[in-house]
Write a protein that holds these residues in place. Structure first.
Motif, PDB file in Angstrom:
ATOM      1  N   THR A 248       9.610  -7.680  15.204  1.00 34.05           N
ATOM      2  CA  THR A 248       9.411  -6.468  14.406  1.00 34.05           C
ATOM      3  C   THR A 248      10.319  -6.495  13.186  1.00 34.05           C
ATOM      4  OG1 THR A 248       9.699  -5.544  16.614  1.00 34.05           O
ATOM      5  CG2 THR A 248       8.933  -4.050  14.882  1.00 34.05           C
ATOM      6  N   TYR A 249      11.595  -6.801  13.448  1.00 28.34           N
ATOM      7  CA  TYR A 249      12.591  -6.842  12.366  1.00 28.34           C
ATOM      8  C   TYR A 249      12.154  -7.827  11.291  1.00 28.34           C
ATOM      9  CZ  TYR A 249      17.159  -7.796  10.172  1.00 28.34           C
ATOM     10  OH  TYR A 249      18.174  -7.973   9.298  1.00 28.34           O
ATOM     11  N   ASN A 250      11.756  -9.020  11.727  1.00 31.22           N
ATOM     12  CA  ASN A 250      11.318 -10.036  10.773  1.00 31.22           C
ATOM     13  C   ASN A 250      10.122  -9.566   9.958  1.00 31.22           C
ATOM     14  OD1 ASN A 250      13.238 -11.924  11.311  1.00 31.22           O
ATOM     15  ND2 ASN A 250      12.075 -12.902  12.972  1.00 31.22           N
ATOM     16  N   ALA A 251       9.189  -8.895  10.646  1.00 34.15           N
ATOM     17  CA  ALA A 251       7.988  -8.423   9.955  1.00 34.15           C
ATOM     18  C   ALA A 251       8.354  -7.420   8.868  1.00 34.15           C
ATOM     19  CB  ALA A 251       7.036  -7.793  10.961  1.00 34.15           C
ATOM     20  N   PHE A 252       9.256  -6.480   9.224  1.00 32.05           N
ATOM     21  CA  PHE A 252       9.664  -5.475   8.243  1.00 32.05           C
ATOM     22  C   PHE A 252      10.410  -6.130   7.074  1.00 32.05           C
ATOM     23  CE2 PHE A 252       9.205  -2.182  11.643  1.00 32.05           C
ATOM     24  CZ  PHE A 252       8.270  -1.423  10.952  1.00 32.05           C
ATOM     25  N   CYS A 253      11.243  -7.125   7.398  1.00 32.04           N
ATOM     26  CA  CYS A 253      11.983  -7.817   6.354  1.00 32.04           C
ATOM     27  C   CYS A 253      11.016  -8.493   5.388  1.00 32.04           C
ATOM     28  CB  CYS A 253      12.929  -8.859   6.943  1.00 32.04           C
ATOM     29  SG  CYS A 253      14.388  -8.131   7.700  1.00 32.04           S
ATOM     30  N   ARG A 254       9.959  -9.080   5.962  1.00 34.17           N
ATOM     31  CA  ARG A 254       8.969  -9.759   5.125  1.00 34.17           C
ATOM     32  C   ARG A 254       8.274  -8.747   4.214  1.00 34.17           C
ATOM     33  NH1 ARG A 254       5.697 -11.872   8.956  1.00 34.17           N
ATOM     34  NH2 ARG A 254       7.495 -12.974   9.809  1.00 34.17           N
ATOM     35  N   THR A 255       7.867  -7.625   4.795  1.00 37.05           N
ATOM     36  CA  THR A 255       7.179  -6.592   3.999  1.00 37.05           C
ATOM     37  C   THR A 255       8.073  -6.119   2.855  1.00 37.05           C
ATOM     38  OG1 THR A 255       6.241  -5.862   6.094  1.00 37.05           O
ATOM     39  CG2 THR A 255       5.917  -4.422   4.180  1.00 37.05           C
ATOM     40  N   ALA A 256       9.322  -5.769   3.202  1.00 41.63           N
ATOM     41  CA  ALA A 256      10.241  -5.228   2.197  1.00 41.63           C
ATOM     42  C   ALA A 256      10.527  -6.275   1.128  1.00 41.63           C
ATOM     43  CB  ALA A 256      11.535  -4.773   2.864  1.00 41.63           C
ATOM     44  N   SER A 257      10.698  -7.515   1.587  1.00 36.20           N
ATOM     45  CA  SER A 257      11.015  -8.601   0.680  1.00 36.20           C
ATOM     46  C   SER A 257       9.878  -8.852  -0.301  1.00 36.20           C
ATOM     47  CB  SER A 257      11.278  -9.859   1.509  1.00 36.20           C
ATOM     48  OG  SER A 257      12.070 -10.747   0.811  1.00 36.20           O
ATOM     49  N   GLU A 258       8.637  -8.855   0.229  1.00 36.71           N
ATOM     50  CA  GLU A 258       7.476  -9.067  -0.641  1.00 36.71           C
ATOM     51  C   GLU A 258       7.355  -7.950  -1.663  1.00 36.71           C
ATOM     52  OE1 GLU A 258       4.314  -9.492   2.158  1.00 36.71           O
ATOM     53  OE2 GLU A 258       4.820 -11.602   2.559  1.00 36.71           O
ATOM     54  N   SER A 259       7.584  -6.730  -1.194  1.00 34.69           N
ATOM     55  CA  SER A 259       7.499  -5.572  -2.082  1.00 34.69           C
ATOM     56  C   SER A 259       8.559  -5.677  -3.179  1.00 34.69           C
ATOM     57  CB  SER A 259       7.698  -4.306  -1.258  1.00 34.69           C
ATOM     58  OG  SER A 259       7.805  -3.204  -2.100  1.00 34.69           O
ATOM     59  N   LEU A 260       9.759  -6.095  -2.774  1.00 29.68           N
ATOM     60  CA  LEU A 260      10.862  -6.221  -3.736  1.00 29.68           C
ATOM     61  C   LEU A 260      10.537  -7.295  -4.774  1.00 29.68           C
ATOM     62  CD1 LEU A 260      13.750  -5.335  -4.463  1.00 29.68           C
ATOM     63  CD2 LEU A 260      14.595  -7.101  -2.941  1.00 29.68           C
ATOM     64  N   HIS A 261       9.978  -8.419  -4.293  1.00 29.20           N
ATOM     65  CA  HIS A 261       9.642  -9.499  -5.224  1.00 29.20           C
ATOM     66  C   HIS A 261       8.553  -9.090  -6.196  1.00 29.20           C
ATOM     67  CE1 HIS A 261      11.814 -12.448  -2.547  1.00 29.20           C
ATOM     68  NE2 HIS A 261      12.314 -12.632  -3.761  1.00 29.20           N
ATOM     69  N   ALA A 262       7.559  -8.364  -5.650  1.00 32.56           N
ATOM     70  CA  ALA A 262       6.485  -7.876  -6.508  1.00 32.56           C
ATOM     71  C   ALA A 262       7.065  -6.953  -7.578  1.00 32.56           C
ATOM     72  CB  ALA A 262       5.455  -7.134  -5.664  1.00 32.56           C
ATOM     73  N   ALA A 263       7.989  -6.090  -7.147  1.00 33.37           N
ATOM     74  CA  ALA A 263       8.607  -5.138  -8.067  1.00 33.37           C
ATOM     75  C   ALA A 263       9.373  -5.878  -9.159  1.00 33.37           C
ATOM     76  CB  ALA A 263       9.557  -4.218  -7.314  1.00 33.37           C
ATOM     77  N   MET A 264      10.109  -6.943  -8.763  1.00 29.79           N
ATOM     78  CA  MET A 264      10.913  -7.670  -9.733  1.00 29.79           C
ATOM     79  C   MET A 264      10.023  -8.450 -10.696  1.00 29.79           C
ATOM     80  SD  MET A 264      13.996  -8.805  -7.221  1.00 29.79           S
ATOM     81  CE  MET A 264      14.874  -9.888  -8.308  1.00 29.79           C
ATOM     82  N   ALA A 265       8.937  -9.035 -10.145  1.00 31.48           N
ATOM     83  CA  ALA A 265       8.015  -9.781 -11.006  1.00 31.48           C
ATOM     84  C   ALA A 265       7.393  -8.835 -12.023  1.00 31.48           C
ATOM     85  CB  ALA A 265       6.930 -10.432 -10.162  1.00 31.48           C
ATOM     86  N   GLY A 266       6.998  -7.638 -11.545  1.00 28.52           N
ATOM     87  CA  GLY A 266       6.408  -6.641 -12.422  1.00 28.52           C
ATOM     88  C   GLY A 266       7.336  -6.262 -13.566  1.00 28.52           C
ATOM     89  N   SER A 267       8.632  -6.067 -13.227  1.00 23.10           N
ATOM     90  CA  SER A 267       9.591  -5.665 -14.257  1.00 23.10           C
ATOM     91  C   SER A 267       9.775  -6.770 -15.271  1.00 23.10           C
ATOM     92  CB  SER A 267      10.960  -5.351 -13.651  1.00 23.10           C
ATOM     93  OG  SER A 267      10.801  -4.628 -12.495  1.00 23.10           O
ATOM     94  N   GLU A 268       9.803  -8.028 -14.769  1.00 20.27           N
ATOM     95  CA  GLU A 268      10.041  -9.146 -15.686  1.00 20.27           C
ATOM     96  C   GLU A 268       8.904  -9.266 -16.687  1.00 20.27           C
ATOM     97  OE1 GLU A 268      12.919 -11.607 -12.790  1.00 20.27           O
ATOM     98  OE2 GLU A 268      10.882 -12.321 -12.997  1.00 20.27           O
ATOM     99  N   ASP A 269       7.653  -9.041 -16.155  1.00 22.62           N
ATOM    100  CA  ASP A 269       6.508  -9.079 -17.062  1.00 22.62           C
ATOM    101  C   ASP A 269       6.653  -8.007 -18.125  1.00 22.62           C
ATOM    102  OD1 ASP A 269       5.517 -11.087 -15.661  1.00 22.62           O
ATOM    103  OD2 ASP A 269       3.960  -9.977 -14.592  1.00 22.62           O
ATOM    104  N   GLY A 270       6.970  -6.801 -17.617  1.00 22.26           N
ATOM    105  CA  GLY A 270       7.071  -5.677 -18.527  1.00 22.26           C
ATOM    106  C   GLY A 270       8.182  -5.872 -19.544  1.00 22.26           C
ATOM    107  N   HIS A 271       9.218  -6.570 -19.118  1.00 25.03           N
ATOM    108  CA  HIS A 271      10.387  -6.690 -19.991  1.00 25.03           C
ATOM    109  C   HIS A 271      10.217  -7.805 -21.011  1.00 25.03           C
ATOM    110  CE1 HIS A 271      14.461  -6.037 -21.149  1.00 25.03           C
ATOM    111  NE2 HIS A 271      14.753  -7.296 -20.992  1.00 25.03           N
ATOM    112  N   GLY A 272       9.710  -8.929 -20.539  1.00 30.76           N
ATOM    113  CA  GLY A 272       9.714 -10.064 -21.441  1.00 30.76           C
ATOM    114  C   GLY A 272       8.302 -10.442 -21.794  1.00 30.76           C
TER     115      GLY A 272
END
Lengths: 272, 293
Positions: A248-272
């Motif tokens: 369960t812990y691993n699954a949640f970590c994966r979900t949160a991690s993917e969401s965080l990466h998506a968020a960071m990728a989105g910001s980088e696009d928007g920024h640069g």
């Protein structure tokens, strides 16, 4: 205690942020159109890369900064930021222990009560109770310099709890600690949260810490700071080492991690 | 550590059985022990040799005492003239400590005012700097024209010299309170007075004490310089006047005796301020902590 806390969740949110924006005088947009409801008794982590405004949100809720736009509503019907954190029974734990080096452990924990006029004798019981919560009752006469990093942070938590807050705001409190100390403090914090039923908003940039601690993760993105995902962590408390190694812990970590990466990728696009 | 310092050269067997790898530690301890002894022995030895050399030089070359007295004669004069010199010392001490007290009250008071209002600071800080950079020796004659009381004039001169380090250090200290602790005070709804008392003043204490150490010596210098300028004798004449008087009469041994008294007083003031600083800070401040390495 946790049952009572769960029952309260269905009621009106403890604090509700609506379309909060914050623009600094140099033009930096720290927060853009952020809406967030914090239910009483929740343990919410604000997870995001640096610069996503997670600390800014915390400061606005605490009344240390003002929102440029938007509205903040409290369960007691009051609007706007806290004029005085005492009004809403808020406590704040900073990234650094932020202790007064000239005061003993007792003196540091006494401070919030002392500012409200409590003498040493009057405050004694509550200060010792708060020190006992973090396991430092034997160190009341020690000075901060005599303590390890983890112990200093415990004193800082005791000082936050001595006012019996309804809402505990924590700004990456364990980021500077080693992993072993951090795990121990994570467990102790969860234990206190379950026993006393206060609400926690916990700012972190660690996916693992947010999954382990909270029952809800709010993922934020930078430039401008905004909420991108709200992930409920439906895993039972108390959580321990078994949880850290569970599927369960691993699954949640994966979900949160993917969401965080998506968020960071989105910001980088928007920024640069 | 305690064992190493008291037992002298450690027996080989014991060190070998305890820890072979600690040779460097032992060497370090031995070096620290040597340094500790040298710190006291070297200055005393140098001082004694200087005095003996001086004595020998004067006696061997038959230098007249009105040019350079031998140290033993200076000591004799110090004892013989003690009634005059001690009375003068008392006067100088009163001016010194009076000025220091006013400098502390005025310096800290102004610093608090400055920290509470940027506008006051912007308006008045330049005056503090002007007073500091203008040599007291050129202001003192003016002060004695405008102020009738000689004691008041002396106090003002000594105060002008002494207050700046306290003002400047305390201002810096009040402004360097940790910003997270400031936030905490705000969070707990502390009043300005509470923030000053619980946060800013304790933060400023080490800075203030640093300023006090400098101001202690400066107030003595200020008092002496002012006495030189005031230059009148009679009641309430301090050590500087006795030095001037002795120089007019070519009483060089008494000049030396008075100078030694002044230096000694300065050293004692510095030692007292250092002790005060240590006592107030030893529990918590980095500067007063002893570390293993």
């Amino acid at each position: 205690m946790s049952l009572a806390a769960e029952a309260e969740i269905s009621q009106a949110p403890l604090v509700s942020l609506r379309h909060i924006g914050k623009t600094f005088s140099n033009g930096t947009v720290a927060l853009h159109d952020m809406s967030l409801d914090i239910q009483s008794g929740e343990f919410v982590s604000l997870l995001g890369p640096s610069g996503c405004g997670k600390s800014t949100v915390l400061r606005i809720i605490a009344g240390l900064g003002h929102a440029t736009t938007g509205r903040m509503t409290w369960a007691d019907g009051e609007n706007g930021p806290a004029a005085n954190a005492q009004d809403h029974h808020i406590s704040f734990v900073f990234q650094e222990p932020t202790l007064m080096p000239w005061a003993t452990v007792f003196g540091n924990v006494w401070l919030p009560l002392r500012l409200k006029g409590a003498t040493k004798a009057e405050a004694r019981d509550r200060v010792m109770e708060a020190l006992a919560m973090v396991g430092l009752e034997a160190f009341e006469t020690a000075y901060p310099r005599e303590l390890s990093g983890g112990m200093k942070m415990r004193v800082s938590i005791a000082r936050a709890l001595v006012t019996q807050p309804r809402l505990l705001l924590m700004d990456e409190p364990f980021a500077a600690l080693d992993e072993i100390t951090r795990f121990k403090l994570n467990n102790d914090l969860l234990d206190l949260w379950q026993r006393f039923g206060f609400t926690v908003i916990f700012v972190t940039h660690s996916v693992f810490e947010s999954v382990y601690l909270s029952n809800r993760i709010v993922v934020m993105a930078a430039r401008p700071g905004r909420v991108v995902e709200d992930i409920p962590v439906n895993a039972p408390y108390p959580r321990g080492d078994e949880f850290r190694t569970s599927e369960t812990y691993n699954a949640f970590c994966r979900t949160a991690s993917e969401s965080l990466h998506a968020a960071m990728a989105g910001s980088e696009d928007g920024h640069g | 550590m305690a064992d190493l310092t008291t037992s002298g050269p450690a027996p080989n067997l014991e060190t070998a059985s305890q820890a072979v790898a600690d040779e460097k530690e032992l060497a370090r301890a031995a070096r620290a022990r040597r340094d500790r002894i040298a710190r006291w022995v070297l200055p005393v030895l140098t001082m004694v040799l200087t005095i003996l050399g001086w004595e020998y030089l004067v006696v061997a070359n038959e230098i007249p005492h009105y040019i350079l007295p031998r140290p033993s004669l200076v000591l004799e004069t110090l004892v013989k003239d003690w009634p005059i010199l001690s009375a003068a010392l008392l006067v100088t001490l009163k001016i010194t400590f009076g000025a220091l007290a006013i400098a502390v009250v005025g310096g800290v008071g102004l610093a608090i005012l400055f920290s509470m209002s940027k506008w006051v600071e912007m308006s008045f800080y330049p005056y503090a700097i002007i007073l500091q950079v203008t040599p007291i020796i050129v202001i003192a004659p003016l002060i004695f024209i405008y102020v009738d009381s000689k004691i008041a004039g002396l106090l003002i001169c000594a105060w002008i010299v002494a207050f700046f380090p306290i003002l400047s250090n305390t201002t810096l200290g009040l402004n360097s309170a940790d910003h997270n602790l400031r936030n905490l005070m705000e969070l707990y709804g502390a009043s300005e007075r509470q923030t000053l008392w619980h946060l800013k003043l304790p933060s400023a204490l080490p800075f203030f004490l640093g300023g006090l150490k400098i101001a202690g010596g400066l107030s003595l210098i200020g008092a002496i310089v002012a006495e030189f300028v005031a230059g009148t004798g009679g009641v309430g004449s301090g050590l500087a006047f006795r030095i001037l008087e002795a120089s007019y009469r070519l009483n060089i041994p008494r000049m030396f005796a008075a100078i030694i008294l002044i230096s000694f007083t300065g050293i004692l003031i510095f030692a007292a301020m250092s002790l005060l600083s240590h006592l107030l800070l030893r529990k918590w401040h980095e500067s007063a902590l002893k570390r293993e390495n």
